[in-house]
Design a protein around this motif. Structure first.
Motif, PDB file in Angstrom:
ATOM      1  N   ARG A   1     -62.196 -11.807  28.248  1.00 42.19           N
ATOM      2  CA  ARG A   1     -63.109 -10.795  27.710  1.00 42.19           C
ATOM      3  C   ARG A   1     -63.871 -11.322  26.507  1.00 42.19           C
ATOM      4  N   ILE A   2     -63.193 -12.098  25.659  1.00 46.23           N
ATOM      5  CA  ILE A   2     -63.860 -12.659  24.485  1.00 46.23           C
ATOM      6  C   ILE A   2     -64.941 -13.655  24.910  1.00 46.23           C
ATOM      7  N   VAL A   3     -64.613 -14.521  25.863  1.00 46.81           N
ATOM      8  CA  VAL A   3     -65.582 -15.518  26.315  1.00 46.81           C
ATOM      9  C   VAL A   3     -66.763 -14.836  26.998  1.00 46.81           C
ATOM     10  N   LEU A   4     -66.516 -13.800  27.773  1.00 47.30           N
ATOM     11  CA  LEU A   4     -67.603 -13.045  28.377  1.00 47.30           C
ATOM     12  C   LEU A   4     -68.549 -12.485  27.313  1.00 47.30           C
ATOM     13  N   ALA A   5     -67.978 -11.967  26.229  1.00 48.57           N
ATOM     14  CA  ALA A   5     -68.798 -11.419  25.147  1.00 48.57           C
ATOM     15  C   ALA A   5     -69.571 -12.524  24.427  1.00 48.57           C
ATOM     16  N   LEU A   6     -68.945 -13.673  24.266  1.00 47.00           N
ATOM     17  CA  LEU A   6     -69.604 -14.785  23.578  1.00 47.00           C
ATOM     18  C   LEU A   6     -70.733 -15.378  24.412  1.00 47.00           C
ATOM     19  N   GLU A   7     -70.617 -15.295  25.728  1.00 49.27           N
ATOM     20  CA  GLU A   7     -71.542 -16.022  26.582  1.00 49.27           C
ATOM     21  C   GLU A   7     -72.430 -15.119  27.421  1.00 49.27           C
TER      22      GLU A   7
ATOM     23  N   GLY B   1     -68.762  -8.509  16.014  1.00 51.78           N
ATOM     24  CA  GLY B   1     -68.743  -7.241  15.303  1.00 51.78           C
ATOM     25  C   GLY B   1     -67.425  -6.496  15.373  1.00 51.78           C
ATOM     26  N   PRO B   2     -67.162  -5.633  14.387  1.00 52.18           N
ATOM     27  CA  PRO B   2     -65.888  -4.911  14.328  1.00 52.18           C
ATOM     28  C   PRO B   2     -65.677  -3.962  15.503  1.00 52.18           C
ATOM     29  N   ALA B   3     -66.752  -3.395  16.042  1.00 50.46           N
ATOM     30  CA  ALA B   3     -66.592  -2.465  17.170  1.00 50.46           C
ATOM     31  C   ALA B   3     -66.018  -3.188  18.392  1.00 50.46           C
ATOM     32  N   PHE B   4     -66.470  -4.427  18.625  1.00 54.62           N
ATOM     33  CA  PHE B   4     -65.949  -5.187  19.760  1.00 54.62           C
ATOM     34  C   PHE B   4     -64.469  -5.454  19.590  1.00 54.62           C
ATOM     35  N   TRP B   5     -64.068  -5.911  18.404  1.00 59.36           N
ATOM     36  CA  TRP B   5     -62.663  -6.253  18.183  1.00 59.36           C
ATOM     37  C   TRP B   5     -61.786  -5.010  18.217  1.00 59.36           C
ATOM     38  N   ARG B   6     -62.301  -3.896  17.733  1.00 57.17           N
ATOM     39  CA  ARG B   6     -61.513  -2.667  17.783  1.00 57.17           C
ATOM     40  C   ARG B   6     -61.290  -2.239  19.236  1.00 57.17           C
ATOM     41  N   ASP B   7     -62.342  -2.296  20.038  1.00 64.79           N
ATOM     42  CA  ASP B   7     -62.209  -1.896  21.445  1.00 64.79           C
ATOM     43  C   ASP B   7     -61.373  -2.906  22.228  1.00 64.79           C
ATOM     44  N   LEU B   8     -61.424  -4.177  21.839  1.00 64.62           N
ATOM     45  CA  LEU B   8     -60.694  -5.213  22.549  1.00 64.62           C
ATOM     46  C   LEU B   8     -59.192  -4.976  22.461  1.00 64.62           C
ATOM     47  N   LEU B   9     -58.717  -4.487  21.331  1.00 65.67           N
ATOM     48  CA  LEU B   9     -57.293  -4.338  21.090  1.00 65.67           C
ATOM     49  C   LEU B   9     -56.758  -2.985  21.542  1.00 65.67           C
ATOM     50  N   ARG B  10     -57.580  -2.162  22.128  1.00 68.23           N
ATOM     51  CA  ARG B  10     -57.106  -0.865  22.609  1.00 68.23           C
ATOM     52  C   ARG B  10     -56.361  -1.014  23.925  1.00 68.23           C
TER      53      ARG B  10
END
Length: 221
Positions: free
Chosen positions: A99-105, A212-221
């Motif tokens: 998911r992180i790599v998808l967001a980065l790329e 951004g903080p919104a991405f990291w907050r949603d990622l950890l849900r």
């Protein structure tokens, strides 16, 4: 972040100086860190839990056991992070690193190469396993710490022992060094396995922060 830093310093000093008062201060900093966000969001349950946790901290202090929960905090924290990685490996879910790599790329609509999908899934599993092993090591060291480790608190003499200060150096400091070293080492390996994706480690960190903080907050849900 300030509360997390305060907790780490207080917990280490409490262990090094064998101070119940500093152990109490560390517990109160931990309670504040855990409840700061829900209190700021005006969650009713957080105001109900706050006096219970504060009361429990003072009760442990009065009983002379304020330092015991501090032995288990690193174990619980590392296991929680391991669970966050591991739960995304279940069938039908996208692994956390993927998911992180998808967001980065380019976002979820930008397909990844099959070898990168396999790599990010394996990397997610690597972090889950590493953190579980680190939690078990923390638990083992907490058990054999003397004079007030987990076994000693139960009246059991450990077959081998370390000092509470040595435990604290590992639990409150070396943990982060191990995780940071693994993070940097994996980046170096990935840069060779999948070259020309980032100009430098600083560029990689900048792009991670740019999610951004919104991405990291949603990622950890």
């Amino acid at each position: 972040m300030a509360l997390a830093l305060a907790y780490g310093v207080l917990a280490h000093l409490a262990a090094a100086w064998r101070s119940d008062l500093l152990s109490l201060a560390a517990l109160l900093a931990l309670v504040a860190m855990l409840l700061a966000a829900p209190i700021a969001a005006r969650r009713a349950w957080s105001w109900l839990v706050l006096p219970l946790l504060v009361g429990a901290a003072f009760w442990l202090y009065g009983a002379g056991h304020a330092g015991v929960p501090l032995l288990l905090v690193p174990v619980a924290f590392v296991l929680l992070i391991a669970w966050m990685f591991g739960r995304t490996l279940r069938h039908g879910r996208t692994p956390l690193i993927t998911r992180i790599v998808l967001a980065l790329e380019g976002g979820p609509d930008a397909p990844l190469a099959p070898e990168l999908i396999a790599y990010t899934r394996a990397l997610t599993a690597f972090w889950a396993v590493l953190l579980v092993l680190l939690a078990l090591l923390n638990l083992g060291l907490a058990a054999i710490a003397t004079p007030d480790g987990l076994l000693a608190s139960l009246g059991v003499t450990p077959p081998v022992s370390i000092t509470r200060t040595q435990w604290s150096w590992f639990a409150n400091l070396a943990n982060y060094g191990i995780v940071g070293g693994a993070f940097i080492g994996e980046y170096a390996w990935r840069s060779r396995r999948f070259p020309n994706r980032y100009t430098s480690f600083a560029d990689f960190l900048r792009r991670m922060g740019g999610l951004g903080p919104a991405f990291w907050r949603d990622l950890l849900r």
